[in-house]
Design an enzyme around this catalytic site. Structure first.
Site, PDB file in Angstrom:
ATOM      1  N   ASP A  93      21.932  -7.453 -63.112  1.00 23.66           N
ATOM      2  CA  ASP A  93      22.051  -7.957 -64.482  1.00 23.66           C
ATOM      3  C   ASP A  93      20.777  -7.656 -65.256  1.00 23.66           C
ATOM      4  OD1 ASP A  93      23.433  -9.565 -66.513  1.00 23.66           O
ATOM      5  OD2 ASP A  93      21.815 -11.024 -66.200  1.00 23.66           O
ATOM      6  N   GLU A 147      14.885  -2.407 -69.301  1.00 20.96           N
ATOM      7  CA  GLU A 147      16.021  -2.922 -70.075  1.00 20.96           C
ATOM      8  C   GLU A 147      15.692  -3.197 -71.532  1.00 20.96           C
ATOM      9  OE1 GLU A 147      16.815  -6.621 -67.833  1.00 20.96           O
ATOM     10  OE2 GLU A 147      16.269  -7.703 -69.667  1.00 20.96           O
ATOM     11  N   HIS A 156      21.970  -8.221 -68.834  1.00 18.11           N
ATOM     12  CA  HIS A 156      21.222  -9.486 -68.933  1.00 18.11           C
ATOM     13  C   HIS A 156      22.087 -10.574 -69.578  1.00 18.11           C
ATOM     14  CE1 HIS A 156      16.842 -10.960 -68.706  1.00 18.11           C
ATOM     15  NE2 HIS A 156      17.636 -12.004 -68.670  1.00 18.11           N
TER      16      HIS A 156
HETATM   17  P1  NAD Z   1      12.535 -21.345 -60.150  1.00 21.68           P
HETATM   18  O1  NAD Z   1      11.120 -21.408 -60.619  1.00 21.68           O
HETATM   19  O2  NAD Z   1      13.313 -22.620 -60.037  1.00 21.68           O
HETATM   20  O3  NAD Z   1      12.579 -20.614 -58.719  1.00 21.68           O
HETATM   21  C1  NAD Z   1      11.845 -19.461 -58.435  1.00 21.68           C
HETATM   22  C2  NAD Z   1      11.494 -19.494 -56.957  1.00 21.68           C
HETATM   23  O4  NAD Z   1      10.820 -18.269 -56.642  1.00 21.68           O
HETATM   24  C3  NAD Z   1      10.566 -20.647 -56.574  1.00 21.68           C
HETATM   25  O5  NAD Z   1      11.085 -21.361 -55.482  1.00 21.68           O
HETATM   26  C4  NAD Z   1       9.262 -19.936 -56.218  1.00 21.68           C
HETATM   27  O6  NAD Z   1       8.521 -20.600 -55.187  1.00 21.68           O
HETATM   28  C5  NAD Z   1       9.793 -18.599 -55.737  1.00 21.68           C
HETATM   29  N1  NAD Z   1       8.771 -17.572 -55.675  1.00 21.68           N
HETATM   30  C6  NAD Z   1       7.651 -17.436 -56.434  1.00 21.68           C
HETATM   31  N2  NAD Z   1       6.929 -16.379 -56.012  1.00 21.68           N
HETATM   32  C7  NAD Z   1       7.600 -15.853 -54.961  1.00 21.68           C
HETATM   33  C8  NAD Z   1       7.359 -14.767 -54.090  1.00 21.68           C
HETATM   34  N3  NAD Z   1       6.262 -14.017 -54.211  1.00 21.68           N
HETATM   35  N4  NAD Z   1       8.251 -14.501 -53.112  1.00 21.68           N
HETATM   36  C9  NAD Z   1       9.361 -15.279 -52.968  1.00 21.68           C
HETATM   37  N5  NAD Z   1       9.645 -16.338 -53.760  1.00 21.68           N
HETATM   38  C10 NAD Z   1       8.771 -16.618 -54.745  1.00 21.68           C
HETATM   39  O7  NAD Z   1      13.250 -20.305 -61.105  1.00 21.68           O
HETATM   40  P2  NAD Z   1      14.824 -20.170 -61.363  1.00 21.68           P
HETATM   41  O8  NAD Z   1      15.220 -21.027 -62.507  1.00 21.68           O
HETATM   42  O9  NAD Z   1      15.552 -20.276 -60.079  1.00 21.68           O
HETATM   43  O10 NAD Z   1      14.869 -18.657 -61.908  1.00 21.68           O
HETATM   44  C11 NAD Z   1      14.599 -17.566 -61.047  1.00 21.68           C
HETATM   45  C12 NAD Z   1      14.441 -16.305 -61.877  1.00 21.68           C
HETATM   46  O11 NAD Z   1      15.695 -15.989 -62.494  1.00 21.68           O
HETATM   47  C13 NAD Z   1      13.477 -16.445 -63.073  1.00 21.68           C
HETATM   48  O12 NAD Z   1      12.162 -16.154 -62.672  1.00 21.68           O
HETATM   49  C14 NAD Z   1      14.001 -15.443 -64.062  1.00 21.68           C
HETATM   50  O13 NAD Z   1      13.277 -14.237 -63.902  1.00 21.68           O
HETATM   51  C15 NAD Z   1      15.438 -15.214 -63.642  1.00 21.68           C
HETATM   52  N6  NAD Z   1      16.416 -15.601 -64.682  1.00 21.68           N
HETATM   53  C16 NAD Z   1      17.331 -14.681 -65.055  1.00 21.68           C
HETATM   54  C17 NAD Z   1      18.302 -15.002 -66.006  1.00 21.68           C
HETATM   55  C18 NAD Z   1      19.356 -14.015 -66.424  1.00 21.68           C
HETATM   56  O14 NAD Z   1      20.055 -14.237 -67.432  1.00 21.68           O
HETATM   57  N7  NAD Z   1      19.556 -12.911 -65.725  1.00 21.68           N
HETATM   58  C19 NAD Z   1      18.291 -16.287 -66.589  1.00 21.68           C
HETATM   59  C20 NAD Z   1      17.348 -17.215 -66.154  1.00 21.68           C
HETATM   60  C21 NAD Z   1      16.407 -16.866 -65.194  1.00 21.68           C
END
Ligand code: NAD
Length: 341
Positions: free
Chosen positions: A258, A263, A295
């Site tokens: 996505d 992008e 996205h």
């Molecule tokens: P979150 O902060 O709740 O979870 C992220 C997790 O990644 C945490 O548990 C953190 O410890 C872990 N993390 C950090 N560094 C790391 C590493 N080096 N290796 C492994 N894990 C690691 O965030 P979330 O709400 O679950 O969102 C995750 C990601 O999704 C966001 O960072 C964002 O980039 C993406 N996102 C995408 C969309 C979309 O529309 N496609 C929408 C919202 C978020």
């Protein structure tokens, strides 16, 4: 507060205007993205509101600061497009929306998994053309398969819950363990073990210097042959050229994304009448076992409502001098503490 809202589409205007009733803030909607060339539009606005592709880099922040902007409100969770140190130096406050659609994103990841597995994207086109052949549509049962989740925060945990419902085994990697995932039966392992044992790998960690090109040629060497790779997080978690090689060799069985590293040149715009210049992206679109969405994982009614409500709550907190739990600040270099032994 007077707010210059950048990167606005009709749906942004609709949900932001609804959340701003009864007109607590004065909104000016601008279609262009914020960058050093468009920052002039924010002259005289104490607050600026931006999304994922706006460039909140040092030169842009300097222009904003010189024009009187004191607050940048992100309508998203990720802040890899913001120079936090420059913002701190210029005394510009940055706030974000840390969670607006964890279910929406996790459910979209599941949509990609189901579509790729059962080739629904291909079947849709075939049936419309009167082609009812099943050749090439063979899938596999999700039950008893192993799903690897990299990043087990809000979205990764929900994906784990859903996949558990399908009867999948869960392996996980994160720099911090999430006890809720362990309660589901998820087992934390190091990346090489996750790579070699998973039928499906889904990325849910943020983009940081540590996670940039997490899926590269070396990782692809280690993965189980025919793996399904899903990325709904940030494009640059994947080295797209290496993944293309993996798809060509058959090591990667399918890819659902996505997000895409470049992008910002493509997504959120209708380019259907234009010649796409990005050859790597165009190559990706030629694979029958690749499914790309632009996205849209976050794009649910609930998410747009939550984004608008939280954005205005953040801005009101800062305007009224209250501390805002969604403020983000530059951190001193913190060593990612691997709690996984
Ligand atoms: P979150 O902060 O709740 O979870 C992220 C997790 O990644 C945490 O548990 C953190 O410890 C872990 N993390 C950090 N560094 C790391 C590493 N080096 N290796 C492994 N894990 C690691 O965030 P979330 O709400 O679950 O969102 C995750 C990601 O999704 C966001 O960072 C964002 O980039 C993406 N996102 C995408 C969309 C979309 O529309 N496609 C929408 C919202 C978020």
């Amino acid at each position: 507060m007077k707010i210059a809202v950048f990167s606005t589409k009709a749906y942004d205007r609709q949900f932001l205007s609804a959340a701003n009733s009864p007109k607590e803030h004065e909104l000016a909607f601008f279609e262009p993205r914020l960058n050093r060339d468009t920052a002039i539009l924010a002259a005289g606005f104490p607050a600026v509101c931006v999304f994922v592709h706006d460039q909140v880099d040092a030169p842009t922040l300097e222009i904003l600061a010189s024009q009187g902007t004191r607050l940048v409100a992100l309508r998203c969770a990720g802040f890899n497009n913001v120079d936090l140190q420059a913002a701190a130096d210029l005394e510009i406050t940055i706030v974000r929306v840390p969670a607006y659609s964890p279910y929406g994103v996790a459910e979209h990841a599941v949509g990609l998994i189901l579509s790729l597995n059962r080739k629904i994207h291909r079947a849709y086109n075939r049936v419309r053309e009167g082609n009812f052949s099943l050749e090439g549509l063979l899938g596999f049962n999700l039950n008893d398969r192993t799903v690897g989740i990299i990043g087990t925060g809000k979205i990764g945990l929900i994906l784990g819950q859903i996949m558990k419902g399908f009867g999948c085994h869960l392996l996980a990697y994160d720099v911090y363990r999430n006890p809720e995932l362990e309660m589901l039966g998820g087992k934390y392992v190091e990346l090489p073990e996750l790579f070699t044992n998973c039928d499906i790998i889904s990325l849910h960690c943020p983009l940081t210097p540590e996670t940039h090109h997490l899926i590269n040629a070396e990782a692809i060497e280690q993965i189980k042959p025919r793996v399904m790779l899903i990325n709904t997080s940030r494009g640059a978690l994947i080295d797209t050229q290496a993944v293309i090689e993996g798809l060509k060799s058959g090591k990667i069985g399918s890819l659902g994304v996505d997000v895409y590293e470049q992008e910002s040149e493509l997504f959120f715009e209708d380019l259907s009448g234009e010649i796409i210049q990005d050859d790597i992206f165009q190559r990706l679109t030629t694979f029958p076992n690749v499914l790309i969405t632009g996205h849209q994982a976050f794009f649910t009614e609930e998410a747009l409502h939550n984004i608008a409500e939280t954005t205005f709550a953040n801005i009101t907190d800062i305007e009224q001098g209250r501390s805002c739990k969604n403020e983000i600040r530059a951190q001193p270099e913190v060593e990612a503490k691997a709690l996984i032994s």
